[in-house]
Scaffold this motif. Structure first.
Motif, PDB file in Angstrom:
ATOM      1  N   GLY A 279       4.932  56.202  -4.062  1.00 30.50           N
ATOM      2  CA  GLY A 279       5.502  57.475  -3.665  1.00 30.50           C
ATOM      3  C   GLY A 279       6.970  57.341  -3.346  1.00 30.50           C
ATOM      4  O   GLY A 279       7.506  56.242  -3.302  1.00 30.50           O
ATOM      5  N   ARG A 280       7.612  58.496  -3.114  1.00 31.20           N
ATOM      6  CA  ARG A 280       9.037  58.499  -2.787  1.00 31.20           C
ATOM      7  C   ARG A 280       9.368  59.617  -1.814  1.00 31.20           C
ATOM      8  O   ARG A 280       8.688  60.639  -1.785  1.00 31.20           O
ATOM      9  CB  ARG A 280       9.890  58.573  -4.035  1.00 31.20           C
ATOM     10  N   PHE A 281      10.395  59.369  -1.078  1.00 32.93           N
ATOM     11  CA  PHE A 281      10.899  60.313  -0.081  1.00 32.93           C
ATOM     12  C   PHE A 281      12.401  60.312  -0.278  1.00 32.93           C
ATOM     13  O   PHE A 281      13.032  59.261  -0.189  1.00 32.93           O
ATOM     14  CB  PHE A 281      10.535  59.822   1.320  1.00 32.93           C
ATOM     15  N   SER A 282      12.989  61.461  -0.582  1.00 33.80           N
ATOM     16  CA  SER A 282      14.407  61.415  -0.947  1.00 33.80           C
ATOM     17  C   SER A 282      15.272  62.457  -0.278  1.00 33.80           C
ATOM     18  O   SER A 282      14.828  63.556   0.023  1.00 33.80           O
ATOM     19  CB  SER A 282      14.560  61.536  -2.455  1.00 33.80           C
ATOM     20  N   GLY A 283      16.515  62.039  -0.091  1.00 32.78           N
ATOM     21  CA  GLY A 283      17.634  62.877   0.225  1.00 32.78           C
ATOM     22  C   GLY A 283      17.577  63.811   1.410  1.00 32.78           C
ATOM     23  O   GLY A 283      18.440  64.654   1.529  1.00 32.78           O
ATOM     24  N   ALA A 284      16.619  63.679   2.263  1.00 33.44           N
ATOM     25  CA  ALA A 284      16.484  64.642   3.358  1.00 33.44           C
ATOM     26  C   ALA A 284      17.302  64.228   4.571  1.00 33.44           C
ATOM     27  O   ALA A 284      17.402  63.055   4.892  1.00 33.44           O
ATOM     28  CB  ALA A 284      15.024  64.771   3.749  1.00 33.44           C
ATOM     29  N   ILE A 285      17.874  65.208   5.231  1.00 33.15           N
ATOM     30  CA  ILE A 285      18.462  65.000   6.546  1.00 33.15           C
ATOM     31  C   ILE A 285      17.446  65.576   7.527  1.00 33.15           C
ATOM     32  O   ILE A 285      17.157  66.772   7.506  1.00 33.15           O
ATOM     33  CB  ILE A 285      19.818  65.707   6.678  1.00 33.15           C
TER      34      ILE A 285
ATOM     35  N   ASP B   2      -2.363  54.841   3.866  1.00 34.86           N
ATOM     36  CA  ASP B   2      -3.787  55.157   3.748  1.00 34.86           C
ATOM     37  C   ASP B   2      -4.225  55.497   2.328  1.00 34.86           C
ATOM     38  O   ASP B   2      -5.398  55.776   2.092  1.00 34.86           O
ATOM     39  CB  ASP B   2      -4.212  56.235   4.741  1.00 34.86           C
ATOM     40  N   GLY B   3      -3.284  55.456   1.403  1.00 32.61           N
ATOM     41  CA  GLY B   3      -3.633  55.669   0.003  1.00 32.61           C
ATOM     42  C   GLY B   3      -3.868  57.112  -0.381  1.00 32.61           C
ATOM     43  O   GLY B   3      -4.421  57.390  -1.433  1.00 32.61           O
ATOM     44  N   SER B   4      -3.420  58.053   0.430  1.00 28.14           N
ATOM     45  CA  SER B   4      -3.651  59.470   0.113  1.00 28.14           C
ATOM     46  C   SER B   4      -2.502  60.069  -0.679  1.00 28.14           C
ATOM     47  O   SER B   4      -2.354  61.274  -0.735  1.00 28.14           O
ATOM     48  CB  SER B   4      -3.868  60.266   1.400  1.00 28.14           C
ATOM     49  N   HIS B   5      -1.706  59.247  -1.323  1.00 23.09           N
ATOM     50  CA  HIS B   5      -0.558  59.711  -2.095  1.00 23.09           C
ATOM     51  C   HIS B   5      -0.915  60.248  -3.440  1.00 23.09           C
ATOM     52  O   HIS B   5      -1.781  60.223  -4.094  1.00 23.09           O
ATOM     53  CB  HIS B   5       0.464  58.592  -2.252  1.00 23.09           C
TER      54      HIS B   5
ATOM     55  N   PRO C  65       8.237  64.210   9.239  1.00 20.69           N
ATOM     56  CA  PRO C  65       8.052  64.160   7.784  1.00 20.69           C
ATOM     57  C   PRO C  65       8.063  62.736   7.228  1.00 20.69           C
ATOM     58  O   PRO C  65       7.246  62.391   6.366  1.00 20.69           O
ATOM     59  CB  PRO C  65       9.220  64.975   7.229  1.00 20.69           C
ATOM     60  N   PHE C  66       8.959  61.893   7.738  1.00 22.08           N
ATOM     61  CA  PHE C  66       9.011  60.516   7.241  1.00 22.08           C
ATOM     62  C   PHE C  66       7.799  59.727   7.729  1.00 22.08           C
ATOM     63  O   PHE C  66       7.226  58.935   6.975  1.00 22.08           O
ATOM     64  CB  PHE C  66      10.319  59.836   7.655  1.00 22.08           C
ATOM     65  N   ALA C  67       7.368  59.956   8.957  1.00 19.51           N
ATOM     66  CA  ALA C  67       6.162  59.300   9.473  1.00 19.51           C
ATOM     67  C   ALA C  67       4.949  59.705   8.637  1.00 19.51           C
ATOM     68  O   ALA C  67       4.097  58.871   8.326  1.00 19.51           O
ATOM     69  CB  ALA C  67       5.950  59.645  10.937  1.00 19.51           C
ATOM     70  N   SER C  68       4.880  60.962   8.241  1.00 20.09           N
ATOM     71  CA  SER C  68       3.773  61.428   7.389  1.00 20.09           C
ATOM     72  C   SER C  68       3.805  60.748   6.029  1.00 20.09           C
ATOM     73  O   SER C  68       2.765  60.347   5.493  1.00 20.09           O
ATOM     74  CB  SER C  68       3.840  62.940   7.196  1.00 20.09           C
ATOM     75  N   PHE C  69       5.001  60.617   5.457  1.00 21.71           N
ATOM     76  CA  PHE C  69       5.154  59.914   4.177  1.00 21.71           C
ATOM     77  C   PHE C  69       4.636  58.479   4.294  1.00 21.71           C
ATOM     78  O   PHE C  69       3.845  58.026   3.470  1.00 21.71           O
ATOM     79  CB  PHE C  69       6.629  59.923   3.746  1.00 21.71           C
ATOM     80  N   LEU C  70       5.079  57.763   5.337  1.00 21.07           N
ATOM     81  CA  LEU C  70       4.630  56.389   5.501  1.00 21.07           C
ATOM     82  C   LEU C  70       3.121  56.315   5.690  1.00 21.07           C
ATOM     83  O   LEU C  70       2.450  55.449   5.123  1.00 21.07           O
ATOM     84  CB  LEU C  70       5.349  55.744   6.698  1.00 21.07           C
ATOM     85  N   SER C  71       2.585  57.237   6.462  1.00 17.42           N
ATOM     86  CA  SER C  71       1.151  57.274   6.697  1.00 17.42           C
ATOM     87  C   SER C  71       0.375  57.462   5.389  1.00 17.42           C
ATOM     88  O   SER C  71      -0.618  56.788   5.136  1.00 17.42           O
ATOM     89  CB  SER C  71       0.820  58.389   7.683  1.00 17.42           C
ATOM     90  N   GLU C  72       0.860  58.369   4.559  1.00 12.29           N
ATOM     91  CA  GLU C  72       0.217  58.613   3.262  1.00 12.29           C
ATOM     92  C   GLU C  72       0.272  57.361   2.386  1.00 12.29           C
ATOM     93  O   GLU C  72      -0.690  57.053   1.667  1.00 12.29           O
ATOM     94  CB  GLU C  72       0.887  59.779   2.544  1.00 12.29           C
ATOM     95  N   MET C  73       1.373  56.641   2.424  1.00 12.72           N
ATOM     96  CA  MET C  73       1.506  55.435   1.606  1.00 12.72           C
ATOM     97  C   MET C  73       0.538  54.356   2.101  1.00 12.72           C
ATOM     98  O   MET C  73      -0.048  53.634   1.308  1.00 12.72           O
ATOM     99  CB  MET C  73       2.945  54.898   1.643  1.00 12.72           C
TER     100      MET C  73
ATOM    101  N   GLN D 180       4.649  52.237  11.768  1.00 10.46           N
ATOM    102  CA  GLN D 180       4.213  52.222  10.364  1.00 10.46           C
ATOM    103  C   GLN D 180       5.166  51.425   9.483  1.00 10.46           C
ATOM    104  O   GLN D 180       4.738  50.697   8.593  1.00 10.46           O
ATOM    105  CB  GLN D 180       4.096  53.648   9.843  1.00 10.46           C
ATOM    106  N   LYS D 181       6.452  51.574   9.743  1.00 12.07           N
ATOM    107  CA  LYS D 181       7.470  50.896   8.939  1.00 12.07           C
ATOM    108  C   LYS D 181       7.305  49.382   9.013  1.00 12.07           C
ATOM    109  O   LYS D 181       7.594  48.669   8.054  1.00 12.07           O
ATOM    110  CB  LYS D 181       8.859  51.329   9.413  1.00 12.07           C
ATOM    111  N   SER D 182       6.794  48.893  10.120  1.00  8.90           N
ATOM    112  CA  SER D 182       6.615  47.442  10.280  1.00  8.90           C
ATOM    113  C   SER D 182       5.563  46.884   9.321  1.00  8.90           C
ATOM    114  O   SER D 182       5.478  45.679   9.136  1.00  8.90           O
ATOM    115  CB  SER D 182       6.234  47.115  11.725  1.00  8.90           C
ATOM    116  N   GLN D 183       4.785  47.754   8.700  1.00  5.74           N
ATOM    117  CA  GLN D 183       3.760  47.311   7.756  1.00  5.74           C
ATOM    118  C   GLN D 183       4.275  47.255   6.313  1.00  5.74           C
ATOM    119  O   GLN D 183       3.515  46.947   5.393  1.00  5.74           O
ATOM    120  CB  GLN D 183       2.550  48.236   7.851  1.00  5.74           C
ATOM    121  N   PHE D 184       5.548  47.540   6.126  1.00  4.06           N
ATOM    122  CA  PHE D 184       6.180  47.492   4.814  1.00  4.06           C
ATOM    123  C   PHE D 184       7.191  46.355   4.772  1.00  4.06           C
ATOM    124  O   PHE D 184       7.704  45.936   5.797  1.00  4.06           O
ATOM    125  CB  PHE D 184       6.929  48.810   4.538  1.00  4.06           C
ATOM    126  N   VAL D 185       7.491  45.882   3.583  1.00  2.00           N
ATOM    127  CA  VAL D 185       8.604  44.965   3.375  1.00  2.00           C
ATOM    128  C   VAL D 185       9.761  45.826   2.916  1.00  2.00           C
ATOM    129  O   VAL D 185       9.652  46.538   1.923  1.00  2.00           O
ATOM    130  CB  VAL D 185       8.271  43.894   2.308  1.00  2.00           C
TER     131      VAL D 185
END
Length: 89
Positions: free
Chosen positions: A64-70, A86-89, A76-84, A14-19
């Motif tokens: 959207g944003r994803f912050s400060g998590a260890i 597919d537009g479900s944010h 959780p991060f894969a879900s965030f990227l997926s939401e970004m 998923q990350k490969s689809q972002f700049v």
């Protein structure tokens, strides 16, 4: 994140689809540090580290944003990227 989460297959695909743009604030150059602080304030609007902000560059809006998590799992991060993506944010 860079060692344990980004390389995970679900994140990497998923990350490969972002700049990606990074701001590293650990410089000793005071002028550069001040400029980075300005960018963090204007773009991230947070001093949390790490913080990941998804932006629509064409529309110049935050998606959207994803912050400060260890994280112990990439899910959780894969879900965030997926939401970004597919537009479900």
């Amino acid at each position: 994140m860079e060692v344990s989460i980004f390389p995970a297959p679900a994140v990497r695909a998923q990350k490969s689809q972002f700049v990606e743009a990074r701001l590293h604030a650990d410089t000793k150059d005071l002028v550069l540090r001040a400029r980075i602080a300005e960018l963090v304030e204007s773009m991230a609007k947070s001093t949390a580290q790490p913080i990941y902000v998804a932006l629509d560059a064409k529309e110049e809006v935050e998606l959207g944003r994803f912050s400060g998590a260890i994280l112990s799992s990439p899910d959780p991060f894969a879900s965030f990227l997926s939401e970004m993506l597919d537009g479900s944010h």
